[in-house]
Design an enzyme around this catalytic site. Structure first.
Site, PDB file in Angstrom:
ATOM      1  N   HIS A   1     -33.867  15.619 -48.081  1.00 16.26           N
ATOM      2  CA  HIS A   1     -32.954  16.714 -47.735  1.00 16.26           C
ATOM      3  C   HIS A   1     -32.407  17.445 -48.952  1.00 16.26           C
ATOM      4  O   HIS A   1     -31.271  17.936 -48.919  1.00 16.26           O
ATOM      5  CB  HIS A   1     -31.788  16.164 -46.897  1.00 16.26           C
ATOM      6  CG  HIS A   1     -32.205  15.570 -45.592  1.00 16.26           C
ATOM      7  ND1 HIS A   1     -32.648  16.337 -44.528  1.00 16.26           N
ATOM      8  CD2 HIS A   1     -32.261  14.277 -45.172  1.00 16.26           C
ATOM      9  CE1 HIS A   1     -32.945  15.539 -43.517  1.00 16.26           C
ATOM     10  NE2 HIS A   1     -32.731  14.288 -43.878  1.00 16.26           N
TER      11      HIS A   1
ATOM     12  N   ARG B   1     -25.943   7.538 -37.884  1.00 13.28           N
ATOM     13  CA  ARG B   1     -27.005   8.350 -38.480  1.00 13.28           C
ATOM     14  C   ARG B   1     -27.163   8.016 -39.970  1.00 13.28           C
ATOM     15  O   ARG B   1     -28.275   7.832 -40.476  1.00 13.28           O
ATOM     16  CB  ARG B   1     -26.657   9.830 -38.298  1.00 13.28           C
ATOM     17  CG  ARG B   1     -27.553  10.818 -39.003  1.00 13.28           C
ATOM     18  CD  ARG B   1     -28.954  10.854 -38.468  1.00 13.28           C
ATOM     19  NE  ARG B   1     -29.824   9.880 -39.077  1.00 13.28           N
ATOM     20  CZ  ARG B   1     -31.066   9.640 -38.706  1.00 13.28           C
ATOM     21  NH1 ARG B   1     -31.609  10.304 -37.708  1.00 13.28           N
ATOM     22  NH2 ARG B   1     -31.789   8.728 -39.309  1.00 13.28           N
TER      23      ARG B   1
ATOM     24  N   CYS C   1     -30.228   6.209 -42.030  1.00  9.69           N
ATOM     25  CA  CYS C   1     -30.876   6.840 -43.188  1.00  9.69           C
ATOM     26  C   CYS C   1     -31.008   5.839 -44.326  1.00  9.69           C
ATOM     27  O   CYS C   1     -32.039   5.785 -45.008  1.00  9.69           O
ATOM     28  CB  CYS C   1     -30.059   8.047 -43.656  1.00  9.69           C
ATOM     29  SG  CYS C   1     -30.241   9.502 -42.599  1.00  9.69           S
TER      30      CYS C   1
END
Length: 267
Positions: free
Chosen positions: A180, A224, A228
């Site tokens: 990201h 979340r 990750c």
């Protein structure tokens, strides 16, 4: 030879165009799939549960959460989600939505906050925290993210989150930025938003909590981020850790101006 080279260049250009069109079509198809699913997003069930839990008298003190201060004053829910994580004077900590809810459950209702934090995701009071977070997020749907970043601790957490985002480690030498940290990345058919800046409305930070269709679970931002870390082959940072709150502060500040669509629906 001259003509052969020309045809080769023309063929290569055509293949690149076809490849680009195929990628665009895949992305469009996924977007259409999500739009169809959103009409009956199961997150609505968690919203209803969360609203009920907010008003319900529970815990050893038999008190509701209606006096919980999420940053905009006791009991004020609307607009709170898009300004979290933030610093709270009573705890003298920067807290995200889930860790703040646990503080309120502890001080107002008499629950053991440490025990809630240790409970597995999706079970017991952890499941209730996720439902509460889902409803509170929904109360700010359509609003723009605007996290405060003026308190010294907020600035520190932002910088810590930034360092953690780019820190490479683990068996695979991954970081959050590996997936990201720049535009145009994807994994399989999944577009990967660039979270070092505002990735756009309803993308990245502005889409969680979200219902995961693939496993039939409601995921908060805490879960979340923990997942990750699992994918990076890191140890779980655990619920409400300074690491996850710092990452939330970093991504949340970067998402300034993005429209909140949470609770969203994901694959």
């Amino acid at each position: 030879m001259k003509y052969a080279k020309s045809w080769a260049l023309l063929f290569a250009s055509a293949m690149l165009a076809v490849s680009a069109q195929a990628q665009k079509s895949a992305s469009d198809g996924i977007a259409e799939y999500r739009a169809m699913l959103a009409d009956g997003n199961p997150a609505e069930l968690f919203e209803a549960k969360g609203e009920d839990l907010w008003k319900q008298k529970r815990g050893p003190k038999n008190v509701s959460l209606e006096k919980c201060d999420l940053g905009k004053g006791p009991g004020v829910v609307k607009g709170a989600f898009v300004e979290l994580p933030r610093h709270f004077a009573d705890t003298n900590k920067v807290q995200d939505l889930e860790s703040r809810l646990v503080s309120c459950m502890e001080t107002l209702q008499g629950f053991n906050g440490a025990e809630i934090a240790k409970t597995a995701f999706g079970r017991g009071e952890q499941a209730n925290v996720t439902a509460l977070a889902t409803w509170i997020a929904a109360e700010s749907r359509g609003m723009k993210f605007n996290l405060p970043n003026s308190h010294q601790q907020e600035k520190v957490m932002y910088e810590v989150g930034k360092r953690l985002f780019f820190m490479r480690s683990g068996t695979h030498d991954f970081s959050c930025a590996s997936c990201h940290g720049e535009d145009g990345k994807r994994i399989r058919l999944q577009d990967l938003p660039n979270l070092t800046k505002n990735p756009g409305d309803g993308i990245g930070f502005a889409a969680w909590p979200a219902y995961r269709v693939s496993n039939g679970q409601m995921w908060s931002m805490q879960l979340r981020l923990n997942d990750c870390y699992r994918q990076q082959r890191f140890p779980y940072p655990l619920f409400g850790s300074d690491a996850t709150v710092a990452l939330g502060a970093y991504m949340g500040v970067n998402a300034k101006g993005a429209e909140n669509i949470a609770p969203a629906i994901k694959r």
